[in-house]
Design an enzyme around this catalytic site. Structure first.
Site, PDB file in Angstrom:
ATOM      1  N   CYS A 101     -22.428  18.610  -3.041  1.00 52.25           N
ATOM      2  CA  CYS A 101     -22.094  17.849  -1.838  1.00 52.25           C
ATOM      3  C   CYS A 101     -22.515  18.645  -0.603  1.00 52.25           C
ATOM      4  CB  CYS A 101     -20.587  17.588  -1.810  1.00 52.25           C
ATOM      5  SG  CYS A 101     -20.039  16.575  -0.416  1.00 52.25           S
ATOM      6  N   HIS A 143     -19.805   8.873  -5.557  1.00 54.01           N
ATOM      7  CA  HIS A 143     -19.568  10.124  -4.836  1.00 54.01           C
ATOM      8  C   HIS A 143     -19.351   9.826  -3.346  1.00 54.01           C
ATOM      9  CE1 HIS A 143     -20.443  14.481  -3.921  1.00 54.01           C
ATOM     10  NE2 HIS A 143     -20.695  13.915  -2.750  1.00 54.01           N
ATOM     11  N   GLU A 144     -20.262   9.037  -2.760  1.00 54.90           N
ATOM     12  CA  GLU A 144     -20.143   8.713  -1.337  1.00 54.90           C
ATOM     13  C   GLU A 144     -18.941   7.816  -1.068  1.00 54.90           C
ATOM     14  OE1 GLU A 144     -21.753  10.559   0.518  1.00 54.90           O
ATOM     15  OE2 GLU A 144     -23.315  11.206  -0.870  1.00 54.90           O
ATOM     16  N   HIS A 147     -15.785   9.612  -0.423  1.00 53.46           N
ATOM     17  CA  HIS A 147     -15.614  10.116   0.945  1.00 53.46           C
ATOM     18  C   HIS A 147     -14.882   9.090   1.808  1.00 53.46           C
ATOM     19  CE1 HIS A 147     -17.653  13.938   0.862  1.00 53.46           C
ATOM     20  NE2 HIS A 147     -18.760  13.409   0.369  1.00 53.46           N
TER      21      HIS A 147
END
Length: 175
Positions: A101, A143-144, A147
């Site tokens: 990341c 993954h994003e 966030h």
């Protein structure tokens, strides 16, 4: 390397906040943020980026799978901007693979993710779009998306032994 726009690093409060939905698709700030996100992702050699990584707690992300120094075996796809995304799991099986990341430099970890998902999101004009993703691009999206929930990939690691230095990671993939 010093980026024009700094990326929030692990420990920054914005990375632990739940991002807010976008409702004004016409604001100059919105369009400026999108441009900055895209430029910063490319400059940093990332394959995705989320607005919270640039200090903006909005539900905006870009996925852009492509071979890079950080992900030499990534498949090539054009960058896709996703606003207010959600997803459904197509296949409930989880598969562990390596992730890193831009907000957690120098570290890699094996992270379990779904291999196939269907995404609904809005584009830059606010139009609803749908996209099925599999494999690495599906991993990048999840993954994003984390966030936007106030999570980082290390929150998904099942065992601390699955966390290694990036130096060690590059030794392993060079074999």
């Amino acid at each position: 390397m010093t980026l024009k726009t700094p990326i929030a690093q692990l420990g920054a409060e914005v990375l632990r906040r739940q991002a807010q939905p976008v409702d004004d698709f016409a604001s100059p700030e919105f369009h400026s943020l999108i441009e900055t996100m895209h430029d910063t992702m490319l400059e940093a050699g990332g394959v995705g980026i989320a607005a919270p990584q640039l200090g903006a707690s909005w539900q905006i992300l870009i996925i852009a799978s492509r071979p890079t120094a950080r992900y030499p075996h990534a498949p090539d796809m054009p960058p896709i901007l996703m606003i207010n995304p959600s997803f459904e799991i197509v296949d409930g099986a989880l598969h562990k693979d390596w992730e890193g990341c831009l907000s957690v430099p120098g570290v890699r970890a094996l992270v379990p993710r779904y291999q196939a998902i269907d995404i609904e999101y809005r584009n830059q004009l606010g139009e609803i779009c749908h996209l099925p993703l599999q494999g690495f691009p599906a991993r990048v999206f999840q993954h994003e998306f984390d966030h936007l929930l106030g999570l980082v990939y290390l929150d998904r690691v099942e065992n601390n032994r699955d966390i290694i230095s990036e130096t060690e990671f590059f030794k392993r993939i060079a074999v």
